[in-house]
Design a protein around this motif. Structure first.
Motif, PDB file in Angstrom:
ATOM      1  N   TYR A 176      37.550  33.861  32.073  1.00  0.00           N
ATOM      2  CA  TYR A 176      38.530  33.377  33.044  1.00  0.00           C
ATOM      3  C   TYR A 176      38.462  34.212  34.295  1.00  0.00           C
ATOM      4  O   TYR A 176      38.170  35.387  34.258  1.00  0.00           O
ATOM      5  CB  TYR A 176      39.948  33.517  32.475  1.00  0.00           C
ATOM      6  CG  TYR A 176      40.318  32.428  31.519  1.00  0.00           C
ATOM      7  CD1 TYR A 176      39.824  31.149  31.670  1.00  0.00           C
ATOM      8  CD2 TYR A 176      41.175  32.695  30.462  1.00  0.00           C
ATOM      9  CE1 TYR A 176      40.178  30.162  30.792  1.00  0.00           C
ATOM     10  CE2 TYR A 176      41.539  31.709  29.573  1.00  0.00           C
ATOM     11  CZ  TYR A 176      41.041  30.444  29.749  1.00  0.00           C
ATOM     12  OH  TYR A 176      41.394  29.460  28.885  1.00  0.00           O
ATOM     13  N   GLY A 177      38.797  33.605  35.401  1.00  0.00           N
ATOM     14  CA  GLY A 177      38.799  34.337  36.654  1.00  0.00           C
ATOM     15  C   GLY A 177      38.561  33.360  37.766  1.00  0.00           C
ATOM     16  O   GLY A 177      38.669  32.156  37.570  1.00  0.00           O
ATOM     17  N   SER A 178      38.223  33.868  38.933  1.00  0.00           N
ATOM     18  CA  SER A 178      37.918  32.955  40.031  1.00  0.00           C
ATOM     19  C   SER A 178      36.544  32.344  39.758  1.00  0.00           C
ATOM     20  O   SER A 178      35.875  32.675  38.792  1.00  0.00           O
ATOM     21  CB  SER A 178      37.922  33.707  41.350  1.00  0.00           C
ATOM     22  OG  SER A 178      36.778  34.500  41.447  1.00  0.00           O
ATOM     23  N   ALA A 179      36.115  31.462  40.624  1.00  0.00           N
ATOM     24  CA  ALA A 179      34.895  30.693  40.372  1.00  0.00           C
ATOM     25  C   ALA A 179      33.677  31.570  40.112  1.00  0.00           C
ATOM     26  O   ALA A 179      32.915  31.319  39.192  1.00  0.00           O
ATOM     27  CB  ALA A 179      34.629  29.760  41.538  1.00  0.00           C
ATOM     28  N   THR A 180      33.476  32.595  40.910  1.00  0.00           N
ATOM     29  CA  THR A 180      32.245  33.374  40.755  1.00  0.00           C
ATOM     30  C   THR A 180      32.513  34.811  40.313  1.00  0.00           C
ATOM     31  O   THR A 180      31.649  35.655  40.367  1.00  0.00           O
ATOM     32  CB  THR A 180      31.440  33.405  42.073  1.00  0.00           C
ATOM     33  OG1 THR A 180      32.293  33.888  43.098  1.00  0.00           O
ATOM     34  CG2 THR A 180      30.943  32.017  42.428  1.00  0.00           C
ATOM     35  N   ARG A 181      33.703  35.096  39.853  1.00  0.00           N
ATOM     36  CA  ARG A 181      34.007  36.446  39.393  1.00  0.00           C
ATOM     37  C   ARG A 181      34.781  36.386  38.094  1.00  0.00           C
ATOM     38  O   ARG A 181      35.692  35.573  37.958  1.00  0.00           O
ATOM     39  CB  ARG A 181      34.873  37.142  40.444  1.00  0.00           C
ATOM     40  CG  ARG A 181      34.470  38.566  40.676  1.00  0.00           C
ATOM     41  CD  ARG A 181      35.088  39.066  41.939  1.00  0.00           C
ATOM     42  NE  ARG A 181      34.202  38.790  43.056  1.00  0.00           N
ATOM     43  CZ  ARG A 181      34.055  39.626  44.060  1.00  0.00           C
ATOM     44  NH1 ARG A 181      34.748  40.737  44.096  1.00  0.00           N
ATOM     45  NH2 ARG A 181      33.252  39.346  45.037  1.00  0.00           N
ATOM     46  N   THR A 182      34.437  37.226  37.132  1.00  0.00           N
ATOM     47  CA  THR A 182      35.176  37.210  35.877  1.00  0.00           C
ATOM     48  C   THR A 182      36.334  38.189  35.967  1.00  0.00           C
ATOM     49  O   THR A 182      36.297  39.170  36.697  1.00  0.00           O
ATOM     50  CB  THR A 182      34.286  37.596  34.684  1.00  0.00           C
ATOM     51  OG1 THR A 182      33.654  38.824  34.971  1.00  0.00           O
ATOM     52  CG2 THR A 182      33.257  36.531  34.421  1.00  0.00           C
ATOM     53  N   SER A 183      37.375  37.904  35.191  1.00  0.00           N
ATOM     54  CA  SER A 183      38.555  38.758  35.192  1.00  0.00           C
ATOM     55  C   SER A 183      38.538  39.717  34.011  1.00  0.00           C
ATOM     56  O   SER A 183      39.317  40.653  33.951  1.00  0.00           O
ATOM     57  CB  SER A 183      39.799  37.892  35.083  1.00  0.00           C
ATOM     58  OG  SER A 183      39.759  37.189  33.853  1.00  0.00           O
TER      59      SER A 183
ATOM     60  N   VAL B 296      39.159  38.551  31.107  1.00  0.00           N
ATOM     61  CA  VAL B 296      39.877  37.786  30.092  1.00  0.00           C
ATOM     62  C   VAL B 296      38.910  36.745  29.571  1.00  0.00           C
ATOM     63  O   VAL B 296      38.488  35.853  30.292  1.00  0.00           O
ATOM     64  CB  VAL B 296      41.140  37.106  30.657  1.00  0.00           C
ATOM     65  CG1 VAL B 296      41.871  36.346  29.561  1.00  0.00           C
ATOM     66  CG2 VAL B 296      42.043  38.140  31.293  1.00  0.00           C
ATOM     67  N   VAL B 297      38.527  36.892  28.311  1.00  0.00           N
ATOM     68  CA  VAL B 297      37.481  36.052  27.744  1.00  0.00           C
ATOM     69  C   VAL B 297      38.074  35.207  26.631  1.00  0.00           C
ATOM     70  O   VAL B 297      38.878  35.685  25.835  1.00  0.00           O
ATOM     71  CB  VAL B 297      36.340  36.927  27.188  1.00  0.00           C
ATOM     72  CG1 VAL B 297      35.280  36.094  26.517  1.00  0.00           C
ATOM     73  CG2 VAL B 297      35.727  37.754  28.313  1.00  0.00           C
ATOM     74  N   ARG B 298      37.692  33.957  26.613  1.00  0.00           N
ATOM     75  CA  ARG B 298      38.166  33.071  25.558  1.00  0.00           C
ATOM     76  C   ARG B 298      36.979  32.725  24.667  1.00  0.00           C
ATOM     77  O   ARG B 298      35.904  32.392  25.168  1.00  0.00           O
ATOM     78  CB  ARG B 298      38.746  31.805  26.201  1.00  0.00           C
ATOM     79  CG  ARG B 298      39.496  30.902  25.240  1.00  0.00           C
ATOM     80  CD  ARG B 298      40.355  29.928  26.032  1.00  0.00           C
ATOM     81  NE  ARG B 298      39.531  29.140  26.949  1.00  0.00           N
ATOM     82  CZ  ARG B 298      39.355  27.821  26.848  1.00  0.00           C
ATOM     83  NH1 ARG B 298      39.925  27.138  25.880  1.00  0.00           N
ATOM     84  NH2 ARG B 298      38.619  27.179  27.722  1.00  0.00           N
ATOM     85  N   ILE B 299      37.194  32.794  23.357  1.00  0.00           N
ATOM     86  CA  ILE B 299      36.128  32.402  22.430  1.00  0.00           C
ATOM     87  C   ILE B 299      36.207  30.899  22.212  1.00  0.00           C
ATOM     88  O   ILE B 299      37.201  30.382  21.720  1.00  0.00           O
ATOM     89  CB  ILE B 299      36.249  33.149  21.092  1.00  0.00           C
ATOM     90  CG1 ILE B 299      36.019  34.652  21.323  1.00  0.00           C
ATOM     91  CG2 ILE B 299      35.245  32.607  20.085  1.00  0.00           C
ATOM     92  CD1 ILE B 299      36.049  35.484  20.063  1.00  0.00           C
ATOM     93  N   LEU B 300      35.156  30.193  22.610  1.00  0.00           N
ATOM     94  CA  LEU B 300      35.112  28.732  22.462  1.00  0.00           C
ATOM     95  C   LEU B 300      34.504  28.351  21.123  1.00  0.00           C
ATOM     96  O   LEU B 300      34.827  27.337  20.543  1.00  0.00           O
ATOM     97  CB  LEU B 300      34.279  28.110  23.585  1.00  0.00           C
ATOM     98  CG  LEU B 300      34.740  28.423  25.015  1.00  0.00           C
ATOM     99  CD1 LEU B 300      33.758  27.842  26.020  1.00  0.00           C
ATOM    100  CD2 LEU B 300      36.136  27.876  25.256  1.00  0.00           C
ATOM    101  N   LYS B 301      33.581  29.177  20.662  1.00  0.00           N
ATOM    102  CA  LYS B 301      32.984  28.971  19.345  1.00  0.00           C
ATOM    103  C   LYS B 301      32.740  30.342  18.752  1.00  0.00           C
ATOM    104  O   LYS B 301      32.055  31.167  19.343  1.00  0.00           O
ATOM    105  CB  LYS B 301      31.648  28.232  19.464  1.00  0.00           C
ATOM    106  CG  LYS B 301      31.007  27.939  18.126  1.00  0.00           C
ATOM    107  CD  LYS B 301      29.488  28.065  18.155  1.00  0.00           C
ATOM    108  CE  LYS B 301      28.871  28.034  16.785  1.00  0.00           C
ATOM    109  NZ  LYS B 301      29.151  29.244  15.967  1.00  0.00           N
TER     110      LYS B 301
END
Ligand code: IMP
Ligand code: MG
Length: 180
Positions: free
Chosen positions: A70-77, A79-84
């Protein structure tokens, strides 16, 4: 490629293949007594994983994880979400995480923490690309394919809004701001 969004080539196809062959040899030697479970981080690492695995001469096993930052379009914050999540139990396993690119290092820091609590026998990372000078944390990478300048890149698995993953080389992206 005749596409105005594809800029200068950063890593040529042949350079990729030569370096991956070397990485495969190193990994085969380092893990000779402890064949690793390769954990690919989707989607970006799929192509690297496929080529790297074929350069490793050991009885490796595979698993995959999909994450989104998660974050802005070209920068990560960070905060990571596990999708699989992984299918396999990694406790007691020698895990080698296969990543496409490390930029801020936040995604990897999250992944490492998340996997470490599952009790692997060892946990190392092989990243194809490392962007110079942007890491907010020490990424502690056991294997790195190439250090590249801090521009947004596409190809060889890497996307800009899901496109360009199939380019057989890594190039600078010169189009409009891309999502991740
Ligand atoms: P980090 O958390 O800033 O290290 O970003 C890592 C993730 O963001 C990678 O796994 C990629 O999916 C994505 N990413 C970072 N830089 C690029 C890039 O230049 N092109 C495409 N994706 C990128
Ligand atoms: Mg991405």
């Amino acid at each position: 490629m005749n596409d105005p969004n594809v800029g200068r080539i950063v890593v040529e196809t042949e350079e990729l293949q030569n370096r991956i062959a070397q990485l495969g040899k190193e990994i085969s030697a380092d893990y000779a007594e402890t064949p690793p479970l390769l954990v690919g981080v989707l989607k970006g690492a799929f192509m690297f994983m496929a080529d790297l695995a074929r350069a490793i001469d050991l009885p490796v096993e595979f698993d995959f994880m999909a994450v989104s930052s998660y974050g802005s379009a070209t920068r990560t914050s960070g905060v990571v979400r596990i999708l699989k999540d992984l299918d396999l139990d990694i406790s007691g396993r020698h895990v080698l995480v296969v990543e496409d690119i490390v930029d801020s290092g936040l995604t990897l820091a999250y992944l490492r923490k998340n996997l470490a609590v599952r009790g692997p026998a060892s946990l190392n990372v092989c990243a194809l690309l490392l962007k110079d000078g942007l890491q907010r944390r020490d990424p502690d990478l056991r294997y790195v394919g190439f250090r590249i300048p801090p521009a947004f890149v596409i190809g060889y698995g890497l996307d800009a809004a899901e496109r360009y993953r199939n380019l057989p080389y890594v190039a600078e992206y010169t189009g409009p701001e891309a999502g991740r």
